[in-house]
Design an enzyme around this catalytic site. Structure first.
Site, short mmCIF file in Angstrom:
data_model
loop_
_atom_site.label_atom_id
_atom_site.label_comp_id
_atom_site.label_asym_id
_atom_site.label_seq_id
_atom_site.Cartn_x
_atom_site.Cartn_y
_atom_site.Cartn_z
N SER A 118 -123.49 61.65 -1.76
CA SER A 118 -122.17 61.77 -2.40
C SER A 118 -122.20 62.82 -3.49
O SER A 118 -123.25 63.08 -4.10
CB SER A 118 -121.76 60.43 -3.01
OG SER A 118 -120.57 60.56 -3.79
N TYR B 273 -123.03 52.76 -7.44
CA TYR B 273 -122.94 53.59 -6.22
C TYR B 273 -123.70 54.89 -6.42
O TYR B 273 -124.50 55.30 -5.57
CB TYR B 273 -121.47 53.85 -5.92
CG TYR B 273 -121.22 54.77 -4.75
CD1 TYR B 273 -121.22 54.28 -3.44
CD2 TYR B 273 -120.94 56.11 -4.94
CE1 TYR B 273 -120.98 55.11 -2.36
CE2 TYR B 273 -120.70 56.96 -3.88
CZ TYR B 273 -120.71 56.46 -2.59
OH TYR B 273 -120.47 57.29 -1.53
#
Length: 245
Positions: free
Chosen positions: A140, A153
């Protein structure tokens, strides 16, 4: 042929179709979206390629041995082989909770899906992965830039970035290349709220002045599975349109 975990969602589906357009057969997995996975298989077959969808929960590492037993049978029966060429670790879930409010249960869920599952699914894939193959881990953009509420995350995805470099080093003797594809905010079937306000907010942070779409990611993953990408190894390729530069 790739093994593509979590290809039922929009981003995974786009990866699968991008690979099929390059003439690649696919084994894809789904957690709960069986109908969506079956629809993706049908679209791949319409492109003239073979595809099979198998159920897999990547958070349950104890299920991996049984999964690979099933995969072995599928490879023999459907594809006439006992190996696959590419492993694309795409499984993921979203979580937006402030650090001070993140619970141990939420942290453990992120750990199981985004790191523990990736580590051990890849480890158990090694006997089935062709020498000269590729591993692509989906990370990400939040490992470079930070958003409030994304700490758990982002930590897991940052660990995946580091893990990928170790894969590239330790599997190089087998000619296996390992790389990271790190999308930014991707709209269309994902965890991010798809509202006009959110799209405007994201577009303003992106150098190219628009939001990211699943189509922006799938082609990059497919490229890394081609011969032209053979010398790319141990790299993080960010696919964000230039967010927060």
């Amino acid at each position: 042929m790739p093994l593509l975990p979590a290809a039922a969602g929009n981003r995974g589906k786009n990866m699968a179709l991008s690979l099929a357009r390059k003439g690649i057969d696919i084994v894809l997995t789904y957690h709960s979206q069986q109908a969506e996975a079956a629809a993706t298989v049908a679209e791949i077959e319409a492109l003239g390629r073979k595809a099979v969808a198998l159920q897999l929960n990547t958070a349950e590492t104890g299920s991996f041995d049984a999964f690979y037993t099933q995969l072995t049978s599928t490879l023999h029966v459907t594809f006439g082989t006992d190996r696959f060429d590419f492993l694309i670790n795409n499984a993921g879930t979203g979580l937006t909770v402030p650090f001070a409010e993140t619970t141990e249960v939420q942290f453990e869920e992120m750990l199981n899906v985004h790191l523990r599952g990736v580590f051990f699914l890849t480890q158990k894939a090694l006997p089935f992965l062709q020498d000269g193959g590729r591993i692509i881990n989906i990370s990400s953009g939040v490992t470079r830039y930070s958003f409030a509420g994304a700490s758990a995350y982002g930590i897991m995805k940052g660990a995946v970035d580091v893990f990928t470099r170790y894969l590239a080093l330790e599997l190089g003797a087998r000619g296996i290349a390992a790389n990271v594809v790190a999308p930014g905010a991707v709209f269309g079937g994902g965890a991010m709220p798809d509202t006009p306000e959110m799209r405007t907010y994201v577009a303003q942070m992106t150098a190219l002045g628009r939001v990211g779409l699943a189509d922006d990611v799938g082609g990059v993953v497919a490229f890394l599975c081609t011969e032209e990408a053979r010398w790319i190894n141990g790299q993080r390729i960010e696919v964000t349109g230039g967010m927060m530069l």
